[in-house]
Design an enzyme around this catalytic site. Structure first.
Site, PDB file in Angstrom:
ATOM      1  N   SER A  52       0.834  -1.062  -0.039  1.00  0.00           N
ATOM      2  CA  SER A  52      -0.103  -0.186   0.167  1.00  0.00           C
ATOM      3  C   SER A  52       1.062   1.224   0.040  1.00  0.00           C
ATOM      4  O   SER A  52       0.337   2.341   0.227  1.00  0.00           O
ATOM      5  CB  SER A  52      -0.891   0.113   1.059  1.00  0.00           C
ATOM      6  N   THR A 191      -1.618   2.745   2.833  1.00  0.00           N
ATOM      7  CA  THR A 191      -1.058   3.957   3.351  1.00  0.00           C
ATOM      8  C   THR A 191      -0.329   3.775   4.749  1.00  0.00           C
ATOM      9  O   THR A 191      -0.831   2.970   5.626  1.00  0.00           O
ATOM     10  CB  THR A 191      -2.160   5.008   3.451  1.00  0.00           C
ATOM     11  N   THR A 209       1.622   7.022   0.480  1.00  0.00           N
ATOM     12  CA  THR A 209       0.659   5.973  -0.020  1.00  0.00           C
ATOM     13  C   THR A 209       0.842   5.514  -1.433  1.00  0.00           C
ATOM     14  O   THR A 209       1.397   6.533  -2.169  1.00  0.00           O
ATOM     15  CB  THR A 209      -0.621   6.130   0.191  1.00  0.00           C
ATOM     16  N   ARG A 219      -5.826   9.497 -10.301  1.00  0.00           N
ATOM     17  CA  ARG A 219      -6.658   9.425  -9.125  1.00  0.00           C
ATOM     18  C   ARG A 219      -5.874   9.890  -8.044  1.00  0.00           C
ATOM     19  O   ARG A 219      -4.842   9.350  -7.545  1.00  0.00           O
ATOM     20  CB  ARG A 219      -7.332   8.164  -8.966  1.00  0.00           C
ATOM     21  N   THR A 242      -5.617   7.009   7.387  1.00  0.00           N
ATOM     22  CA  THR A 242      -5.317   5.979   6.430  1.00  0.00           C
ATOM     23  C   THR A 242      -6.881   5.409   5.788  1.00  0.00           C
ATOM     24  O   THR A 242      -7.833   5.613   6.739  1.00  0.00           O
ATOM     25  CB  THR A 242      -4.550   4.512   6.949  1.00  0.00           C
ATOM     26  N   GLY A 243      -6.810   4.723   4.628  1.00  0.00           N
ATOM     27  CA  GLY A 243      -8.036   4.149   4.519  1.00  0.00           C
ATOM     28  C   GLY A 243      -8.684   4.730   3.454  1.00  0.00           C
ATOM     29  O   GLY A 243      -7.917   5.538   2.487  1.00  0.00           O
TER      30      GLY A 243
HETATM   31  N1  GLY Z   1      -5.740   6.843   2.004  1.00  0.00           N
HETATM   32  C1  GLY Z   1      -4.964   6.570   0.849  1.00  0.00           C
HETATM   33  C2  GLY Z   1      -5.979   6.844  -0.343  1.00  0.00           C
HETATM   34  O1  GLY Z   1      -7.149   6.986  -0.426  1.00  0.00           O
HETATM   35  O2  GLY Z   1      -5.252   7.081  -1.243  1.00  0.00           O
END
Ligand code: GLY
Length: 345
Positions: A52, A191, A209, A219, A242-243
């Site tokens: 990640s 992340t 991340t 994106r 994170t997430g």
């Molecule tokens: N939290 C990392 C992402 O959504 O890219």
């Protein structure tokens, strides 16, 4: 999770045990808090087994690894970020250079890459065989309305698809294939967020991340967005996340966590309140909220810290259990429990 007074504290997401020890060793040698957290997360960016972050991070839908990172330095109240950076495995170092060597806050894509090149960063292929396998499995799992996918072989192909995939990846054992199928079905937004305080009361933070696996090229998630994936206010404290970044951007989560602490909430309550805002965006509809995960981390200027996740996790025998985050207050890192807004079902 409350201890009093400025002192050396490092907290991070659950992939940060080793990161925190590196950061703490910097703090103990009197190094700057930003140098400490960046050195800490560099170890995760360099790790091919963390899919990640950095090298080995899962790629976008075209198989290109695009990295995002942000840094904030409390004492100088400055920040830097990069987004959609390809071929450079330590985006956090580049974000720090954006902060230190430009009068901008954020560079993206080709511009970020040229900036990194100018500063002598080595360009590398960030896709490992493991992440390439997961990407190929994801591509083969896609279907049009008729059940067809050009990336799998035709009706006339001999043998089972799984055997052919194994042939294309001779090093892949059952465990690796199971990993690839799981990642294809459940694209992660891993992340690492790392926040530090030193005994002088100085604070810094970093978030880095590879973003959402299989994302549309270009994106950008929350991690490089100052005020979402990271926020530090030297007068108050630091927050990070994170997430699923899309949910965090909509509540400016890092900033919200810090503002909540400014208003007097404990770090844990500051995280929980921010999660409530995310829940509110879905009218608290748990069926919708169950489709993603997100966790906040908070470190207050007096050394009190906390973390909260949207969902708890579950033990193998189906019991509710807290998620965990990594903490170091000297010596070995340890895992502590996150609070959670909802028990997973
Ligand atoms: N939290 C990392 C992402 O959504 O890219």
């Amino acid at each position: 999770m409350a201890q009093g007074g400025p002192r050396n504290v490092v907290i991070s997401s659950n992939n940060g045990l080793a990161c925190n020890e590196i950061a703490m060793s910097y703090l103990e040698r009197g190094r700057d808090t930003l140098d400490a957290v960046v050195a800490g997360v560099n170890s995760v960016e360099d790790d091919p087994n963390d899919d990640s972050v950095g090298y080995g991070g899962l790629p976008n839908e075209e198989g290109a690894v695009e990295l995002d990172a942000s840094v904030m330095h409390g004492p100088t109240r400055r920040c830097g970020a990069v987004a959609g950076l390809r071929h450079i495995k330590n985006p956090s170092k580049v974000a720090k250079l954006v902060m230190e060597q430009t009068d901008h806050c954020m560079l993206v894509g080709e511009g970020a890459l040229r900036f990194a090149r100018a500063w002598g960063f080595k360009e590398e292929n960030l896709l490992t065989e493991k992440s390439r396998l997961a990407w190929m499995v994801w591509k083969q799992s896609l279907r049009d309305a008729g059940g067809h996918n050009n990336w799998t072989d035709g009706l006339d192909a001999p043998g089972k698809p799984s055997a052919r995939l194994r042939g294309a990846f001779p090093g892949a054992d059952e465990e690796l294939l199971a990993y690839a199928w799981d990642r294809a079905a459940n694209p992660p937004t891993g992340t690492i967020n790392c926040l530090a305080l030193n005994a002088k009361g100085e604070m810094s933070g970093v978030t880095t991340t590879s973003g959402l696996a299989w994302k549309i090229p270009g994106r950008i998630g929350d991690s490089p967005i100052i005020g979402a994936g990271l926020y530090v206010d030297q007068d108050v404290g630091a927050g990070g996340s994170t997430g699923r970044g899309e949910e965090n951007i909509r509540v400016a989560g890092g900033h919200t966590v810090v503002e909540n602490m400014r208003k007097g909430m404990s770090p844990t309550d500051a995280c929980l309140d921010t999660l409530k805002r995310i829940s509110r965006n879905y009218n608290d509809d748990k069926a919708k909220l169950a489709k993603f995960s997100i966790t906040f981390y908070a470190l207050r200027k007096d050394g009190v810290y906390g973390s909260a996740s949207l969902w708890s996790s579950r033990t193998r025998d189906g019991k509710t259990a807290p998620q965990r985050f990594a903490v170091n207050t000297g010596g070995k890192s340890r895992m502590e429990d996150c609070a959670y807004l909802y028990a997973s079902f």
